[in-house]
Design a protein around this motif. Structure first.
Motif, PDB file in Angstrom:
ATOM      1  N   VAL A 159      -5.390  -1.770  -2.136  1.00 57.96           N
ATOM      2  CA  VAL A 159      -6.469  -0.799  -2.040  1.00 57.96           C
ATOM      3  C   VAL A 159      -6.883  -0.403  -3.448  1.00 57.96           C
ATOM      4  O   VAL A 159      -6.098  -0.498  -4.392  1.00 57.96           O
ATOM      5  N   GLU A 178      -7.867   2.942  -4.802  1.00 56.31           N
ATOM      6  CA  GLU A 178      -7.820   4.312  -4.287  1.00 56.31           C
ATOM      7  C   GLU A 178      -8.750   5.226  -5.089  1.00 56.31           C
ATOM      8  O   GLU A 178      -8.335   5.964  -5.973  1.00 56.31           O
ATOM      9  N   VAL A 209     -11.117  -2.482  -1.374  1.00 51.16           N
ATOM     10  CA  VAL A 209      -9.970  -3.321  -1.023  1.00 51.16           C
ATOM     11  C   VAL A 209     -10.154  -4.636  -1.769  1.00 51.16           C
ATOM     12  O   VAL A 209     -11.249  -5.209  -1.757  1.00 51.16           O
ATOM     13  N   SER A 252     -13.474  -8.456  -3.769  1.00 50.01           N
ATOM     14  CA  SER A 252     -13.296  -7.060  -3.376  1.00 50.01           C
ATOM     15  C   SER A 252     -14.378  -6.681  -2.383  1.00 50.01           C
ATOM     16  O   SER A 252     -15.507  -7.184  -2.448  1.00 50.01           O
ATOM     17  N   SER A 289     -15.743  -3.077   0.273  1.00 52.89           N
ATOM     18  CA  SER A 289     -15.629  -1.639   0.514  1.00 52.89           C
ATOM     19  C   SER A 289     -14.544  -1.353   1.547  1.00 52.89           C
ATOM     20  O   SER A 289     -14.386  -2.098   2.526  1.00 52.89           O
ATOM     21  N   SER A 290     -13.813  -0.259   1.337  1.00 54.17           N
ATOM     22  CA  SER A 290     -12.807   0.159   2.323  1.00 54.17           C
ATOM     23  C   SER A 290     -13.427   0.992   3.439  1.00 54.17           C
ATOM     24  O   SER A 290     -12.757   1.327   4.412  1.00 54.17           O
ATOM     25  N   PRO A 308      -8.660   5.110  -0.129  1.00 48.01           N
ATOM     26  CA  PRO A 308      -7.729   4.290   0.656  1.00 48.01           C
ATOM     27  C   PRO A 308      -6.358   4.286  -0.015  1.00 48.01           C
ATOM     28  O   PRO A 308      -6.252   4.044  -1.217  1.00 48.01           O
ATOM     29  N   ILE A 330      -2.214  -0.201   2.730  1.00 50.79           N
ATOM     30  CA  ILE A 330      -2.698  -1.466   3.286  1.00 50.79           C
ATOM     31  C   ILE A 330      -1.512  -2.262   3.804  1.00 50.79           C
ATOM     32  O   ILE A 330      -0.429  -2.241   3.219  1.00 50.79           O
ATOM     33  N   VAL A 368      -6.145  -0.982   6.788  1.00 57.29           N
ATOM     34  CA  VAL A 368      -6.270  -0.041   5.681  1.00 57.29           C
ATOM     35  C   VAL A 368      -6.407   1.383   6.208  1.00 57.29           C
ATOM     36  O   VAL A 368      -7.127   1.626   7.183  1.00 57.29           O
ATOM     37  N   ASN A 426      -7.672   5.116   5.044  1.00 55.30           N
ATOM     38  CA  ASN A 426      -8.464   5.881   4.082  1.00 55.30           C
ATOM     39  C   ASN A 426      -8.064   7.349   4.165  1.00 55.30           C
ATOM     40  O   ASN A 426      -8.388   8.036   5.145  1.00 55.30           O
TER      41      ASN A 426
END
Length: 365
Positions: free
Chosen positions: A65, A67, A79, A96, A98-99, A104, A107, A118, A120
């Motif tokens: 992740v 974060e 991610v 990569s 988007s989470s 996040p 994982i 994942v 968040n």
């Protein structure tokens, strides 16, 4: 250190953007299983806050992740996928995405290696991501928003998903929500990439559940509660995907009066001992696991060798425990006594800025 195929890689996720951080990203070490010594191999510096890590079942890819609350110019975290060179341990960024949520923090990869899960934290949501044959992350196929609150006036005003991982059968995904004092159980649809709501388990108010781990036998689960510094033992009914609470015990000694936040929990590979980390008391607590009823009996506390042990890991042979102290900052090696579970500091440690997660990667034979 004598580097052999028996010496596993150790991958360390960190915070790169927090105040006072000097981290360059993800760090790669080798652990000498004869001495407990860590030797630096590589650092992957192109990632933002690569805090929590998960390794693909085939050991060829690493997922992390990112974060943060804004990633790639858009709201929400990220991610990332990286390839792992099986000889050198060198990491290379694959892609990569988007989470689909802010900050996040966790994982995991389901056992077939087809999807990543994942959590968040700030948004209080969980998401499912397809994994391609070349290791690439696809865009999320499902995003589930949690709702509600609990009793803590600062930490539980809304949902805060802190962990999501597959159960031992790989049928269900268990999401641990600190803000709701709940476990939310989802049935995983591995054909369509969906998380179907199945059940929820209420934890005592104000506990603040953070992480969960399963006994190697699969019939028991252990939950570490961050806010009230306890551990909860549950019987896990795998066919039904349901939890039955059996026991809750303190993670702190009776005479401790300071502030503490629990963080991480793991079980020795032989299933005999459970370990949990305390931030504030700055210790690793050890419990004996009854192999008949799964319940915990206190053994001892061991100082973590630093400040605020955010995360720790036990090597696959059950010989060493590596404690990552986020605020020291260092990772300290402890030898595990196989019979008593006692931890002994053996004089080996490495300096790492803001260590958040430690994972072992197995080499191909």
């Amino acid at each position: 250190m004598s580097v052999t195929s028996k010496n596993p890689f150790v991958l360390v996720g960190t915070y790169t953007e927090q105040e006072a951080s000097q981290s360059k990203g993800i760090y790669v070490y080798r652990l000498d299983l004869s001495l407990g010594e860590l030797t630096f191999a590589w650092a992957a510096g192109e990632l933002l806050n690569p805090s929590y890590l998960a390794i693909h079942p085939q050991q060829e890819f690493l997922y992390t992740v990112n974060e943060v609350r804004s990633f790639g110019g858009k709201k929400g975290g990220g991610v990332s996928a990286l390839s792992i060179d099986s000889i050198s341990g060198r990491l290379n960024l694959v892609n990569s995405v988007s989470s689909h949520g802010e900050d996040p923090c966790y994982i995991s990869v389901e056992q077939k290696g087809r999807f990543a899960l994942v959590a968040n934290y700030s948004s209080g949501s969980v998401a499912m991501f397809p994994l391609q044959a070349d290791g690439r992350l696809g865009h999320a196929t499902d995003i589930v928003q949690h709702s509600g609150s609990s009793v803590h006036p600062e930490r539980q005003t809304g949902p805060h998903a802190h962990c999501i991982l597959p159960d031992p059968t790989n049928r269900f995904a268990i999401a641990v929500d600190l803000g709701l004092d709940k476990l939310l159980v989802y049935e995983m649809d591995l054909e369509r990439g969906k998380l179907n709501r199945h059940a929820e388990v209420k934890i005592r108010a104000g506990a603040g559940p953070r992480h969960i781990t399963f006994h190697p036998g699969g019939q028991y689960a252990y939950l570490i509660n961050e806010l009230n510094s306890t551990l909860t033992t549950c019987r896990y009914h795998s066919e039904a995907g349901l939890f039955e609470e059996l026991q809750t015990v303190p993670a702190l000694p009776e005479d401790f009066t300071g502030e503490n936040l629990c963080a991480d929990v793991h079980i020795s590979p032989d299933g005999k001992h459970l370990y949990a980390s305390n931030r504030g008391h700055d210790s690793i607590v050890c419990f004996f696991i009854d192999q008949i009823d799964g319940q915990l009996t206190y053994r001892n506390h061991t100082p973590s060798g630093g400040k605020e042990p955010r995360n720790f890991a036990i090597d696959p042979t059950g010989t060493f425990l590596l404690a990552a102290n986020q605020k020291s900052p260092n990772i300290v090696t402890f030898k595990i006594d196989a019979e008593s579970g006692e931890l002994s500091r053996i004089g080996h440690e490495v300096e790492v800025s803001m260590p958040v997660c430690v994972q072992f990667a197995r080499l191909k034979s």
